[in-house]
Design an enzyme around this catalytic site. Sequence first.
Site, mmCIF file in Angstrom:
data_model
loop_
_atom_site.group_PDB
_atom_site.id
_atom_site.type_symbol
_atom_site.label_atom_id
_atom_site.label_comp_id
_atom_site.label_asym_id
_atom_site.label_seq_id
_atom_site.Cartn_x
_atom_site.Cartn_y
_atom_site.Cartn_z
ATOM 1 N N LYS A 2 0.870 -1.193 0.000
ATOM 2 C CA LYS A 2 0.000 0.000 0.000
ATOM 3 C C LYS A 2 0.891 1.222 0.000
ATOM 4 C CE LYS A 2 -4.460 0.799 0.154
ATOM 5 N NZ LYS A 2 -5.570 -0.058 -0.275
ATOM 6 N N ASP B 209 -7.030 4.199 -4.442
ATOM 7 C CA ASP B 209 -7.683 4.017 -3.134
ATOM 8 C C ASP B 209 -8.304 5.388 -2.847
ATOM 9 O OD1 ASP B 209 -7.809 1.949 -0.745
ATOM 10 O OD2 ASP B 209 -7.448 3.871 0.198
#
Length: 444
Positions: A126, A166
């Site tokens: 991430k 995201d």
Amino acid sequence: MGYVDEVLEDVKKKNANEPEFLQAVTEVLDSIRPVVDRNEELYRKNALLERLVEPDRIITFRVPWTDDNGKVHIQRGYRVQFNDAIGPYKGGLRFHPSVYVGILKFLGFEQVFKNSLTGLPIGGGKGGSDFDPHGKSDAEVMRFCQSFMSELYKYIGENTDVPAGDIGVGGREVGYLYGQYKRLTGRYDSILTGKGLTFGGSLIRTEATGYGLLYCAEEILKMNGKSLEGKTCVVSGSGNVAIYAIEKAEQLGAKVVTCCDSTGWIYDPDGIDVAVLKDVKEVKRARLTAYKEARPNAEYHEGRGVWTVPCDYAFPCATQNELGLEDAKTLVKNGCQGVFEGANMPTTLEATQYIQKSGLLFTPGKASNAGGVATSALEMSQNAERLSWTAAEVDAKLKDIMVNIAHNMSDAAEKYGFAGNYVVGANIAGFEKVAEAMIAQGVY
Ligand code: NDP
Ligand code: 2IT
């Protein structure tokens, strides 16, 4: 003290200032206890849990960018490469002022198990920045993305690490990031997913997380003798995940009566009009007050409130810890029968326990929102074979993957004596594959 508790204690000591990461690790380690108990000697010998909770590496960098008035700003950029035991690091980029290393470690850790659950060969990672895209011009967002990629490109690659979107990173941002990667390297590599359809993106990737959430929920409901047909649903958020969750829920016969953003929420008794919502959020990038203007029958309220609306099923699709214990009590009191997470860790640990104890169905985000990253992996496959599949083909594969996830988490829960506990089931099913791959590849 047992192995899980020893590791948990150590994680708490070493990461005391990262509550979201501790929350994610606590939930996972707590629920894989039955597997750890059966394999304690092997796992201890391999320091498996200690390795599992420590990211492979964390890259941080400075991101300078110039606003439209010529002022220079400095943001922090990150990539957390958490675990590549089953494939290249894969996971989104988040641009939001709340981003710091603890948020990205929690998201990267969750991603490891989520990606394993998809059944596809992708590891977990991430990244992102504390940059706030709200209120920025397209040109400012472009300059920020170009600066961000000017550092990030050194660390990614189609066989090493493949980011995507995201919160705060959608099609616009992925486009600017991809353009800069090409400029820096001269290569048309598949180093990002969620790309535009004219430059290597996959049909259905935009819809995938929201659609996948509903495919998973529908299957879980079916397994429990229930359905979405004619049911009232509440959804939080009004971004990528929320919009397509609402669209699919309505296609499946449910009525969705709420959505929200970070400043207010909508109650639309006639059901959310998705075309209006898309126009407000995807085209105009406006607040939800603009939805109310277009739909006079709807109510707009400042602040939080979607969980106060009576519903059959709830779909938290905004952000972490947006559904706390009091919200859970309200949902239960109002007769809600199931909570299906679209966001990552939107429900606090206490709220999750309360919901499960109260007998509601509950699916954790790492399972029910896995359709986004799964379709990202399908985008990588299409790029690798230099072909584009039809929307129907991708949608069918997505549905298959989500139905499989529903059954795999249910079976894993049952196998270890926790029938119906999909949190335990998802964590165990995700963990087993990663654990086996890590042990097989030796200590690293
Ligand atoms: P978007 O940026 O498209 O939308 C986020 C939505 O949540 C917006 O409505 C936003 O409101 C609201 N929101 C964000 N942060 C907060 C906050 N701190 N408080 C209140 N509201 C907030 O993001 P996505 O829809 O892509 O992501 C939503 C969730 O789903 C996240 O948890 C993400 O990690 C997860 N997820 C996303 C996937 C994807 O493919 N995009 C895949 C799997 C999970 P506002 O616009 O006012 O900020
Ligand atoms: O949380 C997630 O799974 C995502 N933001 C999607 C990641 C991806 O690589 O598509």
